[in-house]
Write a protein that holds these residues in place. Structure first.
Motif, PDB file in Angstrom:
ATOM      1  N   ASP A 134       2.808  10.801   2.116  1.00 13.05           N
ATOM      2  CA  ASP A 134       1.706   9.842   2.196  1.00 13.05           C
ATOM      3  C   ASP A 134       2.075   8.625   1.365  1.00 13.05           C
ATOM      4  O   ASP A 134       2.427   8.750   0.187  1.00 13.05           O
ATOM      5  N   LEU A 135       2.016   7.447   1.993  1.00 15.63           N
ATOM      6  CA  LEU A 135       2.359   6.185   1.339  1.00 15.63           C
ATOM      7  C   LEU A 135       1.201   5.210   1.415  1.00 15.63           C
ATOM      8  O   LEU A 135       0.423   5.234   2.376  1.00 15.63           O
ATOM      9  N   ASP A 136       1.111   4.327   0.435  1.00 16.00           N
ATOM     10  CA  ASP A 136       0.329   3.106   0.558  1.00 16.00           C
ATOM     11  C   ASP A 136       1.348   2.008   0.803  1.00 16.00           C
ATOM     12  O   ASP A 136       2.246   1.789  -0.013  1.00 16.00           O
ATOM     13  N   VAL A 137       1.242   1.346   1.954  1.00 20.12           N
ATOM     14  CA  VAL A 137       2.219   0.343   2.379  1.00 20.12           C
ATOM     15  C   VAL A 137       1.634  -1.043   2.216  1.00 20.12           C
ATOM     16  O   VAL A 137       0.481  -1.291   2.572  1.00 20.12           O
ATOM     17  N   THR A 138       2.454  -1.945   1.683  1.00 16.97           N
ATOM     18  CA  THR A 138       2.080  -3.345   1.556  1.00 16.97           C
ATOM     19  C   THR A 138       3.150  -4.192   2.236  1.00 16.97           C
ATOM     20  O   THR A 138       4.341  -4.019   1.964  1.00 16.97           O
ATOM     21  N   VAL A 139       2.710  -5.070   3.139  1.00 19.83           N
ATOM     22  CA  VAL A 139       3.599  -6.050   3.772  1.00 19.83           C
ATOM     23  C   VAL A 139       2.952  -7.415   3.615  1.00 19.83           C
ATOM     24  O   VAL A 139       1.729  -7.524   3.454  1.00 19.83           O
ATOM     25  N   PRO A 140       3.766  -8.466   3.656  1.00 20.73           N
ATOM     26  CA  PRO A 140       3.213  -9.814   3.478  1.00 20.73           C
ATOM     27  C   PRO A 140       2.087 -10.116   4.472  1.00 20.73           C
ATOM     28  O   PRO A 140       2.187  -9.805   5.654  1.00 20.73           O
ATOM     29  N   GLY A 141       1.003 -10.671   3.943  1.00 17.88           N
ATOM     30  CA  GLY A 141      -0.098 -11.098   4.791  1.00 17.88           C
ATOM     31  C   GLY A 141      -1.095 -10.022   5.171  1.00 17.88           C
ATOM     32  O   GLY A 141      -2.016 -10.289   5.934  1.00 17.88           O
ATOM     33  N   LYS A 142      -0.924  -8.790   4.671  1.00 15.88           N
ATOM     34  CA  LYS A 142      -1.854  -7.709   5.006  1.00 15.88           C
ATOM     35  C   LYS A 142      -2.269  -6.974   3.739  1.00 15.88           C
ATOM     36  O   LYS A 142      -1.518  -6.906   2.777  1.00 15.88           O
ATOM     37  N   ASP A 143      -3.464  -6.412   3.793  1.00 17.82           N
ATOM     38  CA  ASP A 143      -3.917  -5.559   2.692  1.00 17.82           C
ATOM     39  C   ASP A 143      -3.126  -4.257   2.715  1.00 17.82           C
ATOM     40  O   ASP A 143      -2.678  -3.812   3.781  1.00 17.82           O
ATOM     41  N   PRO A 144      -2.954  -3.603   1.557  1.00 25.26           N
ATOM     42  CA  PRO A 144      -2.295  -2.288   1.541  1.00 25.26           C
ATOM     43  C   PRO A 144      -3.038  -1.309   2.451  1.00 25.26           C
ATOM     44  O   PRO A 144      -4.261  -1.369   2.570  1.00 25.26           O
ATOM     45  N   TYR A 145      -2.276  -0.431   3.098  1.00 23.71           N
ATOM     46  CA  TYR A 145      -2.882   0.550   3.999  1.00 23.71           C
ATOM     47  C   TYR A 145      -2.117   1.866   3.908  1.00 23.71           C
ATOM     48  O   TYR A 145      -0.929   1.887   3.589  1.00 23.71           O
ATOM     49  N   PRO A 146      -2.795   2.980   4.201  1.00 22.41           N
ATOM     50  CA  PRO A 146      -2.141   4.283   4.105  1.00 22.41           C
ATOM     51  C   PRO A 146      -1.369   4.639   5.373  1.00 22.41           C
ATOM     52  O   PRO A 146      -1.789   4.297   6.482  1.00 22.41           O
ATOM     53  N   VAL A 147      -0.229   5.308   5.186  1.00 18.23           N
ATOM     54  CA  VAL A 147       0.597   5.795   6.285  1.00 18.23           C
ATOM     55  C   VAL A 147       1.171   7.142   5.855  1.00 18.23           C
ATOM     56  O   VAL A 147       1.505   7.326   4.687  1.00 18.23           O
ATOM     57  N   THR A 148       1.288   8.050   6.809  1.00 17.03           N
ATOM     58  CA  THR A 148       1.977   9.319   6.560  1.00 17.03           C
ATOM     59  C   THR A 148       3.217   9.356   7.436  1.00 17.03           C
ATOM     60  O   THR A 148       3.130   9.131   8.649  1.00 17.03           O
ATOM     61  N   ILE A 149       4.366   9.605   6.810  1.00 22.10           N
ATOM     62  CA  ILE A 149       5.623   9.715   7.548  1.00 22.10           C
ATOM     63  C   ILE A 149       6.214  11.099   7.293  1.00 22.10           C
ATOM     64  O   ILE A 149       5.830  11.792   6.354  1.00 22.10           O
ATOM     65  N   THR A 150       7.139  11.487   8.143  1.00 23.19           N
ATOM     66  CA  THR A 150       7.882  12.734   7.965  1.00 23.19           C
ATOM     67  C   THR A 150       9.326  12.364   7.732  1.00 23.19           C
ATOM     68  O   THR A 150       9.893  11.550   8.472  1.00 23.19           O
TER      69      THR A 150
END
Length: 107
Positions: free
Chosen positions: A59-75
């Protein structure tokens, strides 16, 4: 005995297909992915091993330019020697699919 062997072969083939798909995705995102940052929130062992290395849901909190941080789950398969780096709070560079922000690879 043959049914067990067939099941094992089918499972191995499914894992190999998944690995090949992940490699193709990594290659694509290394070229076109948006550079960002991921903070590990949680790790869960899937119980699957690839080449004797454990696979985890991360489980990650991802931040990219121009967007609010958001959660993602990767395997991801994590080498045992690198596992100490994959702890909650660890920060990694990521690449995000420009067409689907939920598709993320850790760089």
């Amino acid at each position: 005995p043959f049914s067990v062997m067939n099941q094992s072969v089918a499972e191995a083939n499914a894992v190999m297909q998944q690995v090949q798909q992940e490699q193709a995705l990594m290659t694509r995102l290394m070229t076109v992915g948006i550079v960002g940052q991921g903070i590990i929130k949680q790790l869960r062992d899937t119980g699957v091993q690839v080449n004797m290395q454990p696979q985890f849901e991360i489980d990650l909190d991802v931040t990219v330019p121009g967007k609010d941080p958001y959660p993602v789950t990767i395997t991801r398969v994590v080498q045992m020697s690198a596992l100490p780096m994959y702890q909650p709070g660890a920060v990694f560079p990521v690449k995000v699919d420009p067409d689907d922000p939920n598709v993320v690879i850790i760089g």
